[in-house]
Enzyme design. Structure first.
Site, short mmCIF file in Angstrom:
data_model
loop_
_atom_site.label_atom_id
_atom_site.label_comp_id
_atom_site.label_asym_id
_atom_site.label_seq_id
_atom_site.Cartn_x
_atom_site.Cartn_y
_atom_site.Cartn_z
N ARG A 52 -37.97 -31.61 144.32
CA ARG A 52 -37.47 -31.52 145.71
C ARG A 52 -37.33 -32.74 146.07
O ARG A 52 -36.64 -33.37 146.84
CB ARG A 52 -38.61 -30.62 146.45
CG ARG A 52 -38.11 -30.56 147.81
CD ARG A 52 -39.23 -29.88 149.11
NE ARG A 52 -40.34 -30.86 148.80
CZ ARG A 52 -41.59 -30.48 148.36
NH1 ARG A 52 -41.84 -29.36 147.86
NH2 ARG A 52 -42.52 -31.30 148.48
N TYR A 104 -17.91 -27.95 165.50
CA TYR A 104 -17.86 -26.90 164.58
C TYR A 104 -18.95 -25.88 165.58
O TYR A 104 -19.98 -26.36 165.89
CB TYR A 104 -18.39 -27.03 163.49
CG TYR A 104 -18.98 -26.01 162.43
CD1 TYR A 104 -18.18 -24.85 162.40
CD2 TYR A 104 -20.22 -26.09 161.66
CE1 TYR A 104 -18.64 -23.98 161.48
CE2 TYR A 104 -20.72 -25.24 161.12
CZ TYR A 104 -19.97 -23.95 160.85
OH TYR A 104 -20.39 -22.80 160.20
N ASP A 176 -20.03 -36.79 162.35
CA ASP A 176 -19.65 -35.55 161.29
C ASP A 176 -18.26 -35.91 160.91
O ASP A 176 -17.31 -36.03 161.52
CB ASP A 176 -19.87 -34.33 161.88
CG ASP A 176 -19.38 -33.08 160.88
OD1 ASP A 176 -18.65 -33.48 159.94
OD2 ASP A 176 -19.94 -32.18 161.30
N LYS A 201 -16.56 -28.64 152.32
CA LYS A 201 -15.14 -28.90 152.61
C LYS A 201 -14.58 -29.73 151.73
O LYS A 201 -14.41 -29.32 150.35
CB LYS A 201 -14.98 -29.19 154.10
CG LYS A 201 -16.04 -28.50 155.10
CD LYS A 201 -15.87 -26.83 154.88
CE LYS A 201 -16.48 -26.20 156.26
NZ LYS A 201 -17.91 -26.32 156.18
#
Length: 385
Positions: A52, A104, A176, A201
């Site tokens: 992790r 978004y 972003d 994306k």
């Protein structure tokens, strides 16, 4: 790590990864392991003790994306929203965020429905208007969050101007950069503090993986993001990291084709009698075209927004008729997608807020793929009937 002074396309393919030292494998292996052997208690190889905290496949991707964004530190997450949540964890109860009015739907939902209940407040503002942007700041503002081009209205926000304003007030600027990609815009070079991506994306580019990323240059910010990435734990898996590394190798050539196709389709749509208005940053009728020309290098992206005359029904009919464009959420894949934001990706934004900014029922969002553009235009022409 390969030299970060190399040109962009070379860095897409080589940055952050060397052939595997144990075998010479040219591709970074998928280190599908949950833990790492320690030579003695607390004596570990590099920073590998538990997967992790760090994984070699993920680390190669993090270095690669940091290089592409011109940053020093990269962090990969299981999704774009997991990356965003880690970024918002920089804030504390009582802090305030200036949020772009067009983002978004999942970004709005996270601020409005998740973090608001912990005392992190926000003000939505049209960040293309610097006066409106400045008016949104409060004494407790700690972060500005923006997208450019925005989703789905494709407003282009002047990153350098917003970053200057934020810096003068001691506020962190987060951009972003999902729609522009590092190919077209590098927000860190324009003064932003943190870059966020939904890697699902354009970075992934093949509609087969979910992922997110944060990139920054400041060491202190990086330490805090690294701590949160490990403590909250929404990390990118090794296989997903491998897929994204495979994808960044073609990012520059894919985005170039997305841009070329979108420019032609935007011009075609603008000539159709059923279309009231086309929004594409590369067109001279775009309100922020001059900013886009200055801020976006090498193209204007693969996203187009079109308003249908007559609203929902003509838009719905068109969306049901297209064949080559697939009616689906998401964007940025090699295949062309199309969607209805008010019903699909932005349904979580309250209707009156959608309409306030022009996100109406007649609006259709095109994610133009890299197919032969003549076939895409023929598909649109047939669906318009």
């Amino acid at each position: 790590m390969h030299d970060d002074n190399k040109r962009f396309g070379t860095r897409c393919i080589h940055a952050g990864q060397e052939p595997d030292p144990s075998t010479g494998a040219i591709m970074t292996p998928v280190y599908q392991t949950s833990t790492f052997v320690q030579q003695s208690p607390g004596v570990i190889i590099e920073d590998y003790d538990y997967a992790r905290s760090a994984n070699p496949t993920r680390k190669a991707l993090e270095r690669n994306l940091a290089s592409l964004e011109g940053g020093r530190h990269g962090f990969n997450f299981a999704s774009g929203l997991a990356a965003q949540a880690a970024c918002i964890h920089l804030l504390a109860s009582g802090d305030h965020v200036v949020l772009s009015d067009d983002v978004y739907g999942g970004t709005y939902r996270q601020f409005d429905k998740v973090f608001k209940q912990f005392g992190i407040t926000y003000t939505r503002a049209d960040l293309t208007d610097l006066n409106a942007a400045e008016a949104a700041f409060k004494s407790n503002t700690k972060m500005v969050w923006l997208e450019t081009p925005t989703n789905p209205l494709l407003k282009v926000i002047d990153i350098a101007a917003i970053a200057r304003l934020a810096k003068s007030k001691g506020v962190v600027t987060v951009v972003d950069n999902t729609f522009a990609t590092p190919v077209l815009t590098n927000p860190l070079a324009l003064g932003a503090d943190i870059v966020s991506h939904s890697c699902t994306k354009y970075i992934g580019g093949h509609s087969d993986v979910i992922g997110g990323a944060l990139i920054c240059t400041d060491d202190a910010l990086a330490d805090r993001l690294r701590f949160t990435q490990n403590a909250v734990g929404g990390i990118a898996a090794p296989w997903d990291s491998f897929l994204l590394l495979r994808s960044t190798k073609t990012l520059h050539v894919r985005v170039q084709r997305h841009c070329e196709n979108a420019a032609k389709i935007a011009d075609f749509l603008a000539d159709q009698k059923q279309i009231e208005r086309v929004v594409y940053p590369g067109r001279t009728d775009h309100p922020q075209h001059e900013i886009a020309k200055r801020q976006m290098t090498g193209g204007f992206g693969g996203m187009i927004t079109a308003y249908f005359k007559g609203g929902l029904e003509p838009a719905r009919t068109f969306l049901e008729r297209v064949k080559l464009f697939s009616l689906a959420e998401s964007l940025g894949g090699v295949e062309s997608l199309i969607e209805h934001p008010a019903i699909m990706t932005h349904a979580s934004v309250d209707k009156h807020l959608r309409e306030q900014i022009g996100l109406t029922d007649g609006l259709v969002r095109f994610s133009v793929g890299i197919e032969d553009v003549e076939d895409l235009i023929a598909d649109i022409q047939e669906a318009l009937g």
